[in-house]
Scaffold this motif. Structure first.
Motif: not given
Length: 114
Positions: A25-49
């Motif tokens: 979908q359009e409308g995602v911005d770089r800051v939001t995508a980067a923050q989501a990539a960072d947050e995914l690393l907070n999920i137990i068992g995920i070390d790369t996003s």
């Protein structure tokens, strides 16, 4: 914040410990995508996003790692760059599906070479 958690909710596991969120979908911005990539690393068992989203005639990729995986090496195969823990790229003239497939191949190749 809602957009960030929507990205996280759509993420899928690739292999055992890699999260990939391909947001069609359009409308995602770089800051939001980067923050989501960072947050995914907070999920137990995920070390790369990886978070991918379309932006006009290109696909933007944001990648993060807190483990052994060097996301820079993976994204260099797609024309991106960065460093071992944080990398990104802008892939022109390809669909989200094409870039997601190329990313999967780049991840597989990287893991086979390690």
């Amino acid at each position: 914040m809602v957009s960030r958690y929507d990205i996280i909710r759509r993420a899928e596991l690739y292999r055992e410990d890699i999260a990939v969120a391909a947001i069609d979908q359009e409308g995602v911005d770089r800051v939001t995508a980067a923050q989501a990539a960072d947050e995914l690393l907070n999920i137990i068992g995920i070390d790369t996003s990886f978070v991918l989203y379309p932006d006009g005639d290109r696909v933007i990729v944001s990648a993060r790692s807190i483990g052994e995986v060097n996301v820079q090496v993976i994204l260099e195969k797609l024309g991106g760059g960065g460093n071992a823990a944080a990398a990104g790229g802008q892939i022109p003239d390809k669909s989200l599906t094409q870039v997601a497939q190329e990313l999967a191949q780049a991840i597989d190749q990287y893991l086979e070479d390690e």
